[in-house]
Design an enzyme around this catalytic site. Structure first.
Site, PDB file in Angstrom:
ATOM      1  N   GLU A  52       2.732  -7.376  -7.553  1.00 14.89           N
ATOM      2  CA  GLU A  52       2.382  -6.139  -8.273  1.00 14.89           C
ATOM      3  C   GLU A  52       2.569  -4.883  -7.427  1.00 14.89           C
ATOM      4  O   GLU A  52       2.836  -3.800  -7.954  1.00 14.89           O
ATOM      5  CB  GLU A  52       0.947  -6.212  -8.795  1.00 14.89           C
ATOM      6  CG  GLU A  52       0.773  -7.188  -9.971  1.00 14.89           C
ATOM      7  CD  GLU A  52       0.543  -8.628  -9.521  1.00 14.89           C
ATOM      8  OE1 GLU A  52       0.650  -8.901  -8.299  1.00 14.89           O
ATOM      9  OE2 GLU A  52       0.262  -9.478 -10.389  1.00 14.89           O
ATOM     10  N   PHE A 114     -13.780 -14.994 -14.840  1.00 12.59           N
ATOM     11  CA  PHE A 114     -12.560 -15.376 -14.133  1.00 12.59           C
ATOM     12  C   PHE A 114     -11.579 -14.191 -14.111  1.00 12.59           C
ATOM     13  O   PHE A 114     -11.291 -13.587 -15.132  1.00 12.59           O
ATOM     14  CB  PHE A 114     -11.903 -16.580 -14.816  1.00 12.59           C
ATOM     15  CG  PHE A 114     -10.614 -16.984 -14.152  1.00 12.59           C
ATOM     16  CD1 PHE A 114     -10.604 -17.397 -12.826  1.00 12.59           C
ATOM     17  CD2 PHE A 114      -9.408 -16.903 -14.830  1.00 12.59           C
ATOM     18  CE1 PHE A 114      -9.421 -17.742 -12.189  1.00 12.59           C
ATOM     19  CE2 PHE A 114      -8.216 -17.260 -14.210  1.00 12.59           C
ATOM     20  CZ  PHE A 114      -8.221 -17.672 -12.879  1.00 12.59           C
ATOM     21  N   GLN A 115     -11.097 -13.864 -12.944  1.00 14.50           N
ATOM     22  CA  GLN A 115     -10.183 -12.743 -12.722  1.00 14.50           C
ATOM     23  C   GLN A 115     -10.748 -11.417 -13.199  1.00 14.50           C
ATOM     24  O   GLN A 115     -10.020 -10.541 -13.646  1.00 14.50           O
ATOM     25  CB  GLN A 115      -8.811 -13.021 -13.348  1.00 14.50           C
ATOM     26  CG  GLN A 115      -8.145 -14.228 -12.687  1.00 14.50           C
ATOM     27  CD  GLN A 115      -6.664 -14.311 -12.953  1.00 14.50           C
ATOM     28  OE1 GLN A 115      -6.197 -13.952 -14.030  1.00 14.50           O
ATOM     29  NE2 GLN A 115      -5.921 -14.798 -11.973  1.00 14.50           N
ATOM     30  N   LYS A 164      -9.175  -7.746 -22.961  1.00 13.87           N
ATOM     31  CA  LYS A 164      -8.326  -8.584 -23.795  1.00 13.87           C
ATOM     32  C   LYS A 164      -8.721  -8.514 -25.274  1.00 13.87           C
ATOM     33  O   LYS A 164      -7.849  -8.511 -26.151  1.00 13.87           O
ATOM     34  CB  LYS A 164      -8.391 -10.032 -23.295  1.00 13.87           C
ATOM     35  CG  LYS A 164      -7.250 -10.881 -23.827  1.00 13.87           C
ATOM     36  CD  LYS A 164      -7.181 -12.217 -23.098  1.00 13.87           C
ATOM     37  CE  LYS A 164      -6.031 -13.062 -23.624  1.00 13.87           C
ATOM     38  NZ  LYS A 164      -5.995 -14.387 -22.968  1.00 13.87           N
ATOM     39  N   MET A 482       8.120   2.433  15.697  1.00  8.11           N
ATOM     40  CA  MET A 482       7.295   3.636  15.792  1.00  8.11           C
ATOM     41  C   MET A 482       6.002   3.346  16.550  1.00  8.11           C
ATOM     42  O   MET A 482       5.524   4.172  17.322  1.00  8.11           O
ATOM     43  CB  MET A 482       6.993   4.180  14.396  1.00  8.11           C
ATOM     44  CG  MET A 482       6.367   5.554  14.391  1.00  8.11           C
ATOM     45  SD  MET A 482       7.373   6.773  15.262  1.00  8.11           S
ATOM     46  CE  MET A 482       8.283   7.510  13.917  1.00  8.11           C
TER      47      MET A 482
HETATM   48  C1  LIG Z   1       1.404  -1.137   5.518  1.00  6.63           C
HETATM   49  C2  LIG Z   1       1.481  -0.521   6.855  1.00  6.63           C
HETATM   50  N1  LIG Z   1       0.962  -1.149   7.938  1.00  6.63           N
HETATM   51  C3  LIG Z   1       1.049  -0.583   9.169  1.00  6.63           C
HETATM   52  C4  LIG Z   1       1.649   0.623   9.350  1.00  6.63           C
HETATM   53  C5  LIG Z   1       1.735   1.252  10.741  1.00  6.63           C
HETATM   54  N2  LIG Z   1       3.145   1.384  11.155  1.00  6.63           N
HETATM   55  C6  LIG Z   1       3.837   2.544  11.037  1.00  6.63           C
HETATM   56  S1  LIG Z   1       5.433   2.408  11.516  1.00  6.63           S
HETATM   57  C7  LIG Z   1       5.227   0.795  11.925  1.00  6.63           C
HETATM   58  C8  LIG Z   1       6.380  -0.008  12.474  1.00  6.63           C
HETATM   59  C9  LIG Z   1       7.468  -0.148  11.514  1.00  6.63           C
HETATM   60  O1  LIG Z   1       8.419  -1.016  12.039  1.00  6.63           O
HETATM   61  P1  LIG Z   1       9.838  -1.121  11.369  1.00  6.63           P
HETATM   62  O2  LIG Z   1       9.719  -1.246   9.910  1.00  6.63           O
HETATM   63  O3  LIG Z   1      10.625  -2.189  12.045  1.00  6.63           O
HETATM   64  O4  LIG Z   1      10.471   0.311  11.636  1.00  6.63           O
HETATM   65  P2  LIG Z   1      10.960   0.991  13.010  1.00  6.63           P
HETATM   66  O5  LIG Z   1       9.864   1.923  13.433  1.00  6.63           O
HETATM   67  O6  LIG Z   1      11.203  -0.097  13.994  1.00  6.63           O
HETATM   68  O7  LIG Z   1      12.184   1.726  12.632  1.00  6.63           O
HETATM   69  C10 LIG Z   1       3.919   0.381  11.688  1.00  6.63           C
HETATM   70  C11 LIG Z   1       3.397  -0.962  11.974  1.00  6.63           C
HETATM   71  C12 LIG Z   1       2.152   1.257   8.188  1.00  6.63           C
HETATM   72  N3  LIG Z   1       2.734   2.472   8.231  1.00  6.63           N
HETATM   73  N4  LIG Z   1       2.078   0.670   6.969  1.00  6.63           N
END
Ligand SMILES: Cc1ncc(C[n+]2csc(CCOP(=O)(O)OP(=O)(O)O)c2C)c(N)n1
Ligand SMILES: [Mg+2]
Lengths: 584, 186
Positions: A52, A114-115, A164, A482
């Site tokens: 979803e 349920f749900q 429902k 990042m």
């Molecule tokens: C759902 C979620 N969890 C954690 C983060 C924290 N976060 C931001 S960038 C990142 C790394 C992303 O890695 P990747 O997709 O390989 O991109 P890159 O920075 O290597 O280009 C994380 C863990 C986030 N933005 N969203």
């Protein structure tokens, strides 16, 4: 003419009357009557997702690339809770969505059936508004109101929870024209006195800048056209947030590039040094302002926004204008021309000279390599090879997202879909499918990081099933890039859990889904590989193995003002103080 | 007035507002919020305060227009002028909110709160409690040989003052309604 029908039929009828042509959804016990109605008609297409969250991001991609609201249908309990991340994403980025969720029958509500989940309770702070409809007689009117609320004023996601028994019961259908739209009529026309003050400031400003945001895109194509007029007529420099890219063309001569934490040097220094800042549909987000105390210290500021709560929330402004960007810009232009279309020519000339010096720094310069693919180079090539095509870009979240914003050029609004406010990894793949569903003939590319992409990769099944030839361009640095960059700068290069291990073989994964996989690690092969991806008639997973430790510059470290920007590796030693480290 | 249609001069969203919104001094403001009387509307308003870290010092809510489905929520909150402006704007954004009035900023207003005090005691303390109640125009609404319940209506300050006096005289419980407020004049 009054028409009797079941609640389930009402849902489908109301969607048709609202001009909905596609619904992204996933069935379950609490929405079976609605699915039964969907089965018995052909006007509305249903895209069966794999999760979803994917449905909501697809609807976001659809909405952002068309300007029309995206529609989602999910079941009760886990169906609704899985949709929550998407709802918050849409709320933060002001994307109009109408989400319909099933609920246990009214007589079971509160019994831990349920749900059963308290969906309106859970989503209250995640939506612009939500409703639990307990009476079939009110259902169709509520759906029409929901579309009105989602799309008017500052757009956003809304949710309607439908038990429902309400779907089974019969009542009279209320058509769109008969729906009371209550009091919800946000003001769209700007205060004429405030507009006059802004025009007076425009006439004398020595160092003006237009700071634009997602509000320009949301206001519709007319807003972008007016913005282009305004720039052409005044010769003011213009920058934009991540959300507003494309409302002014990247090829335009007054374009300074994106601003903010990873924005361009010239854009950020112009924001810092301007004497008149005109904020058009942006919200002074912390990625933009840096340290608030030192934000653009010498400027007077005007702020055009349809949401009164955006004004003076973070930065106090001198001229607040509550209104729709299109209507306000039209008035500003009209009045400014009527008063003689004056600007401070001498001041502007000096200002542009200063900007030219900043531009000459060439802040996006990077050290290329003939052995490994630099992520920036990969995006430069992608840009060069897709320029002029009917192209839409989505992204995941991370370094690749920022590089995409820096290195890809957008000539029109609604062509760039990215998760800005919430920064949701896992957004890009489903969003790209939503865009492709809306624009079947276009080239739709998701610029992804390998880690983000894995978060919703199950949606490749959706892309295959519905023949959405989306291109997944994965800049694979085998790192949560990042996060790694921040650990390098802030946490003594202790790379705690920021690498991607046990990655799948993306080419085999593509084969498993039945689509095409391409792997590329040599810069010399890159152009051919990209062309192969573009030419392939179907979904592609492109595993682009890039430099693993590249950092994204420029960067304004947390807690620093715009004029303390890092331009490259040389600037990074011991830059972020303890205070900055607590900020995100 | 529509929810997002801000009355000129009544809030700092007018460019010509004279209030000093840069002030860092916390002020107490009484807000009157007219809302659609529908399930969940109070949760929306309270959720806004808790979600965004605003204070609620007092809150009352009741339906005020049965046919029009309108309820009136009165909230006493505190914050710097900038925060108060944000609260008002954020409230105005809620789809089920029709009107938001900052009664403190819009001019003189009447504020009243009702409170019940249970005071238990014997002998001199009991007599003294009754005497003070008369001075404060509190009514005795329940009495036993060892206790009274006083009922009093007044400003929150008056109720605070009475509570302070009752404490050494055997105050056991207080129930307060929270503030109801209306602006003065037509
Ligand atoms: C759902 C979620 N969890 C954690 C983060 C924290 N976060 C931001 S960038 C990142 C790394 C992303 O890695 P990747 O997709 O390989 O991109 P890159 O920075 O290597 O280009 C994380 C863990 C986030 N933005 N969203
Ligand atoms: Mg990565």
């Amino acid at each position: 003419m009054t028409k009797q029908m079941t609640g389930a039929r009402m849902v489908v009828q109301a969607l048709k009357d609202q001009g909905v042509d596609v619904v992204f959804g996933y069935p379950g016990g609490a929405v079976l009557p609605i699915y039964d109605e969907i089965f018995q008609q052909n006007d509305i297409r249903h895209i069966l997702v794999r999760h979803e969250q994917g449905a909501v991001h697809m609807a976001e991609g659809y909405a952002r690339s068309t300007g029309k609201p995206g529609v989602v249908l999910v079941t009760s309990g886990p169906g609704a809770t899985n949709a929550v991340t998407g709802l918050v994403d849409a709320l933060m980025d002001s994307i109009p969505l109408v989400v319909l969720s099933g609920q246990v029958p009214t007589f079971m509500i509160g019994t831990d059936g349920f749900q059963e989940a308290d969906t309106v309770g859970i989503t209250r702070p995640c939506t612009k508004h939500n409703w639990l409809v307990k009476d079939t007689a009110k259902l169709s009117e509520t759906i029409h109101q929901a579309f009105h609320v989602a799309t008017s004023g500052r757009p956003g996601p809304v949710l309607i929870d439908i038990p429902k028994d309400v779907q089974f019961a019969t009542a009279t259908y209320t058509p769109m024209e008969k729906t009371r739209l209550q009091h919800y009529q946000p003001r769209t026309k700007g205060d004429p006195e405030a507009i006059l003050r802004l025009v007076e400031m425009m006439e004398t400003a020595e160092r003006p800048i237009l700071y634009t945001g997602g509000g320009v895109v949301n206001s519709g194509p007319a807003a972008s056209a007016l913005l282009r007029d305004l720039v052409a007529e005044t010769d003011f420099p213009i920058t934009s947030t991540l959300m507003g890219l494309g409302s002014y063309p990247a090829s335009g001569k007054n374009w300074l590039g994106m601003l903010g934490m990873h924005g361009l040097y010239e854009a950020n220094l112009a924001m810092h040094g301007c004497d008149l800042m005109i904020n058009i549909g942006a919200r002074f987000d912390d990625r933009i302002t840096g340290r608030v105390k030192d934000f653009s210290p010498h400027s007077r500021k005007a702020h055009i926004d349809i949401d009164p709560s955006s004004i003076n929330k973070v930065i106090r402004v001198d001229v607040p204008i509550v209104g729709d960007v299109t209507e306000v810009l039209r008035e500003v232009l009209r009045l400014w021309k009527e008063r003689g279309a004056r600007t401070n020519k001498a001041g502007l000339e000096k200002w542009w000279k200063q900007i030219a010096e900043w531009r000459a720094v060439d802040c996006l310069a990077f050290k290329n390599s003939d052995k490994t693919i630099k992520p920036q180079y990969a995006l430069q090539r992608l840009e060069a090879l897709t320029k002029g095509m009917d192209r839409y870009i989505t992204t995941e979240v991370g370094q690749h997202q920022m590089w995409a914003a820096q290195f890809l050029g957008f000539e029109d609004p609604n062509r760039w879909m990215t998760s800005g406010g919430l920064g949701t990894m896992g957004y890009g793949l489903p969003a790209s499918i939503g865009v492709q569903v809306a624009h079947p003939e276009a080239l739709v590319i998701n610029v992804a990081g390998e880690a983000s992409w894995l978060m919703n990769m199950q949606e490749m099944g959706t892309a295959m099933q519905f023949r959405a030839p989306v291109k997944q361009f994965i800049l694979n640095n085998e790192r949560l890039g990042m996060v790694r960059q921040w650990q390098e700068l802030l946490h003594g290069e202790r790379y705690s859990h920021s690498w991607s291990e046990s990655l799948p073989d993306f080419v085999k994964l593509a084969e498993a889904f039945g689509c095409k996989g391409i792997k590329c690690s040599d810069p010399r092969d890159l152009d051919d590989a990209i062309m192969e991806m573009i030419r392939y008639d179907g979904p592609v997973i492109f595993d682009c193995l890039v430099e693993k430790h590249e950092n994204c510059f420029p960067m304004i470290p947390s807690g620093k003002p715009h004029n303390e920007m890092l331009l490259g590796e040389a600037d990074t030693q011991g830059v972020i103080g303890a205070k900055g480290a607590v900020l995100v | 007035m529509s929810a997002l249609n801000i009355k000129k001069g009544s809030t700092s969203h007018s460019a010509y507002d004279l209030r000093d919104s840069h002030s860092q001094v916390e002020e107490s403001h009484t807000l009157a919020i007219i809302v659609e009387n529908e399930p969940g509307v109070l949760a929306r308003v309270i959720g806004l305060f808790s979600g965004r870290g605003y204070n609620i010092d007092s809150l009352t809510v009741a339906e005020v227009d049965h046919t029009g489905h309108r309820s009136r929520i009165t909230i006493v909150t505190s914050g710097t002028p900038a925060v108060i402006d944000q609260i008002e704007a954020q409230l105005g954004r809620i789809v089920s909110v029709y009107e938001v009035h900052d009664l403190t900023a819009e001019g003189p207003a009447v504020q009243r709160e009702l409170a019940l005090f249970k005071v238990a005691g014997k002998g001199d303390a009991r007599i003294e409690a009754l005497r003070l109640a008369e001075i404060f125009r509190a009514n005795v609404v329940d009495s036993t040989l060892e206790s009274f319940i006083f009922e009093m209506t007044g400003t929150p300050e008056k109720i605070d003052a009475f509570a302070d006096l009752m404490r050494p005289l055997g105050l056991r419980e207080i129930a307060r309604t929270g503030v109801a407020a209306l602006s003065r004049g037509a």
